[in-house]
Design an enzyme around this catalytic site. Structure first.
Site, PDB file in Angstrom:
ATOM      1  N   SER A   1       0.850  -1.179   0.000  1.00 46.45           N
ATOM      2  CA  SER A   1       0.000   0.000   0.000  1.00 46.45           C
ATOM      3  C   SER A   1       0.889   1.233   0.000  1.00 46.45           C
ATOM      4  O   SER A   1       1.909   1.285   0.698  1.00 46.45           O
ATOM      5  CB  SER A   1      -0.938   0.009   1.206  1.00 46.45           C
ATOM      6  OG  SER A   1      -1.838   1.092   1.098  1.00 46.45           O
ATOM      7  N   GLU A   2       0.505   2.244  -0.792  1.00 48.24           N
ATOM      8  CA  GLU A   2       1.335   3.426  -1.007  1.00 48.24           C
ATOM      9  C   GLU A   2       1.756   4.100   0.282  1.00 48.24           C
ATOM     10  O   GLU A   2       2.803   4.730   0.356  1.00 48.24           O
ATOM     11  CB  GLU A   2       0.590   4.482  -1.842  1.00 48.24           C
ATOM     12  CG  GLU A   2       0.248   4.083  -3.245  1.00 48.24           C
ATOM     13  CD  GLU A   2      -1.152   3.510  -3.323  1.00 48.24           C
ATOM     14  OE1 GLU A   2      -1.409   2.474  -2.674  1.00 48.24           O
ATOM     15  OE2 GLU A   2      -1.965   4.099  -4.045  1.00 48.24           O
ATOM     16  N   ASN A   3       0.902   4.026   1.305  1.00 45.82           N
ATOM     17  CA  ASN A   3       1.216   4.727   2.540  1.00 45.82           C
ATOM     18  C   ASN A   3       2.256   4.006   3.395  1.00 45.82           C
ATOM     19  O   ASN A   3       2.531   4.435   4.506  1.00 45.82           O
ATOM     20  CB  ASN A   3      -0.056   5.038   3.347  1.00 45.82           C
ATOM     21  CG  ASN A   3      -0.969   3.854   3.523  1.00 45.82           C
ATOM     22  OD1 ASN A   3      -1.039   2.962   2.678  1.00 45.82           O
ATOM     23  ND2 ASN A   3      -1.677   3.823   4.632  1.00 45.82           N
TER      24      ASN A   3
ATOM     25  N   SER B   1       8.410   4.043   0.058  1.00 41.88           N
ATOM     26  CA  SER B   1       7.253   3.377  -0.539  1.00 41.88           C
ATOM     27  C   SER B   1       7.159   3.688  -2.031  1.00 41.88           C
ATOM     28  O   SER B   1       6.955   2.794  -2.856  1.00 41.88           O
ATOM     29  CB  SER B   1       5.977   3.814   0.173  1.00 41.88           C
ATOM     30  OG  SER B   1       4.870   3.107  -0.333  1.00 41.88           O
TER      31      SER B   1
END
Lengths: 225, 231, 225, 231
Positions: free
Chosen positions: C47-49, C89
């Site tokens: 996940s990008e976060n 990320s």
């Protein structure tokens, strides 16, 4: 008239480091500054290979191969030390986060240029390490060096003759003879060893020196520490 | 003695000027420094340039900076959200300007600012309208866009544990933009869940070294009714 | 002739994810792929976060505000999960480390262009999130979408008419009617739902389709999982 | 099942071609993957382009790659050292080429390669001979140099703890270049002091996520007499 020893230069510089500063000490004479940091100040030492809060040399036999400084010498960690990778370490350097870096130098010019990494133009193994990153990145560059080289030639010059490490970045120089600020108007002597006259210092320098009102005495601080 | 702890939120936020560019950590509610945001609202500072991945939601936290009309410009990747219709209205009325960029570009621009990199090339957004007017260049036959560092006057950051030197750890996905923002601002102000003794944080697990932090306060959860009301 | 449901599209795509892949699932229909990952494969969700090894939604009441995905929904962590900041990320994304990213789309063009972030040129709150980074960065982009929009207009086109998210990056499309590869020669249908003829599919598409030798049947895999 | 562990050093190093660009982690002896270096020597690979901060020392570890004449080119910041005179001789004889760059530029170029940034501007080295022939540009009145990403075919990396997915931690100053190199190479090969059960590494303390790692072996200390002799 007694010039300061290498330890004396390091000890004198150490007095000028403020509480709370994060400081990188170059390999060689600058490293010795660590031995003379004034009591009661939190001064955090940075090493390029990824630490803030470096502590003193460990007792013999207690060295750890994962705890070394930029000169590959054994170190310890103070409580509050932090570890990071090389990209973050030089991010801190380049990003202007260090309050001070102390570098050794072959030469410093009156505009603040510094030459400290190579003495010939075509050395096939000229080694720069982190010096150029520190020169552009630290908030202030202070230099420790002998006022003259072994042949007596001045190292404080109008222009550097060796390959540059950084352009216009040196703010102050601590030598065995004097403390000298680098100002927009050139070199300004703020301290000089007892018994040396301004003319004598000028004669041992390769650029015009100005002298601050009430030039102080450059004292040996090694015993004070 | 190096001690970055402040007695109060007011002291921690002292001196923030109207028109400042302020970064606020967090992704959704994870890692949002709500106590500092509340303090910022109480300070009454105006014309903020806000750097935050999104604009917040509802009637608490980040969203209240907008509802109180404190934000002049927003740098973000995702202004839409539950407050989207209102954000749109504020832009159309002219009170708010938005610079949208890809999320990874936002992150890297902030990281660059902290690391002394003034500009870098990224393949992201090449050939799209977000690259319009930007300098481009080919590397290995692939188009890239030149992006510049995004720095700030102030960063408001939420951390998990901290010590008095400002060393920080973060908890889970609350890390997100925080380490980047702490490094990219002239003054970095941190609220931490817990401030521990110097030496209590193992050096290898510290994410943000204290050198990036200027002021530190212990976090307090802001209750719903403390946010007051606004447009 | 039964078009796949949204779940059916997600379940069909899930079968094609190999053991050991690191995968980012876009917000919306792509997220549902997580519910149909084949047993016995280690598939790591990004996940990008800032997480790899994202686990399923927690039971109600066990949500943790520090554990959310890019859509701000509650998640869990698998054993072996890792946490990192936003720069790393997106370094993983942009640096080509993810084997796959699944995106939703408004439109895909025959050269692989994708439009998925904005349907008007002057939307003042057009929101791109991490879609453009993923579009250029992942090793392959697969798209899940309805074959036609609500008005029946095709979304598989010669050229996108909405603002682009990425140029020439889509490798495969999973719709409710077909699985379609994007090749240098344009769209190539590899699976089609039972009872639909190539002509019918072509009529519902806005660009020329080619059909693979022995086009397979696009099956509902939701029960298989 | 995703399992990056290899049965042997030979398998871990399989397929490395002559002429490969190989990054080796470590700063001095801290973080040097000596078991993999020994394996590389045993493999007999030739004409390596080596990326390493320095050239090693003595008659073990990295230095042996040079003594066995396996290195065609070295990218580094500090070729001098206890082996300096010999390194100089190898360069003058024409068997070794050296590209020296500032240490921070080396680190950032490697980081850029791993993060998909093809080029960036840095103030480091501006106005010095290390910037000669390079593209320069002013930002805010300060001179900067354009530097490009430095990627590799292979990275040899030393870690502390690892799990079978390749998640890594490092110990103290052995971290240095390792996380950057693991991310910047097509094939990243790791020797770890210890390989632990999946889930045994707390997610918040992992420094390198397994996605950056391809092959994994348990480290073994190479004794002095295992290095053999060479020029």
């Amino acid at each position: 008239m007694t010039p300061l020893t290498r330890e004396g230069i390091a000890a004198r510089l150490a007095q000028d480091i403020s509480d709370g500063w994060h400081v990188n000490l170059g390999i060689g004479m600058p490293e010795q500054v660590a031995n003379y940091l004034p009591e009661g100040r939190d001064i955090l030492l940075h090493s390029e290979n990824g630490i803030l809060g470096m502590g003193p040399t460990p007792p013999e036999g207690q060295e750890d191969e994962t705890l070394v400084n930029a000169g590959k010498k054994p170190i310890t960690m103070l409580p509050g030390a932090s570890i990071f990778d090389h990209a973050l370490s030089f991010g801190l350097v380049r990003g202007g986060h260090l309050q001070l870096c102390v570098l050794g130098a072959y030469q410093v010019a009156e505009n603040g240029d510094i030459a400290n990494w190579s003495r010939e133009d075509n050395d096939p193994i000229a080694s720069v390490g982190g010096a150029m990153d520190l020169a552009v990145g630290a908030q202030r560059i202070w230099v420790t060096m002998q006022h003259n080289d072994k042949s007596g030639a001045p190292r404080i010059l109008e222009h550097c003759t060796y390959p540059l490490t950084g352009v216009g970045c040196v703010k102050r120089i601590y030598t065995d003879l004097a403390v000298i600020d680098v100002t927009p108007e050139g070199f300004l002597v703020t301290e000089i060893i007892d018994g040396m006259t301004p003319k004598e210092l000028q004669d041992r320098s390769g650029a015009r020196l100005r002298f601050a009102d009430g030039v102080g005495k450059l004292l040996d601080q090694t015993r004070a520490a | 003695m190096l001690d970055r702890r402040c007695d109060s939120v007011e002291k921690a936020l002292e001196g923030i000027k109207d028109g400042s560019r302020i970064m606020v950590s967090g992704f959704g509610e994870a890692g949002r420094p709500n106590m500092l945001i509340k303090g910022l609202i109480d300070s009454g500072v105006k014309d903020i340039e806000l750097v935050s991945n999104n604009a917040g939601a509802g009637y608490e936290g980040l969203a209240m900076l907008f509802r109180h009309k404190m934000v002049r410009k927003l740098y973000c990747s995702f202004p839409r959200g539950s407050m989207g219709a209102e954000v749109k209205k504020w832009v159309e009325e002219g009170g708010l300007e938005i610079e949208v960029m890809p999320q990874g570009t936002l992150a890297e621009r902030i990281r660059a600012a902290g690391c002394g990199i003034p500009a870098f090339y990224t393949p992201t957004a090449y050939g799209t309208k977000l690259a319009e007017g930007k300098e481009t260049r080919m590397f290995d036959g692939v188009g890239h866009v030149l992006e510049t560092a995004l720095k700030a006057d102030v960063a408001l950051v939420k951390a998990y544990k901290a010590d008095r030197w400002g060393n920080l750890t973060y908890l889970n996905l609350a890390r997100n933009f925080a380490p980047l923002m702490a490094m990219a601002a002239t003054t970095s102000i941190v609220e931490a869940d817990e401030i521990v003794e110097l030496g209590a944080l193992e050096p290898n697990i510290i994410v943000t070294p204290g050198i990036c932090v200027d002021r530190l306060v212990t976090s307090r959860r802001i209750a719903e009714n403390e946010w007051g009301t606004a447009a």
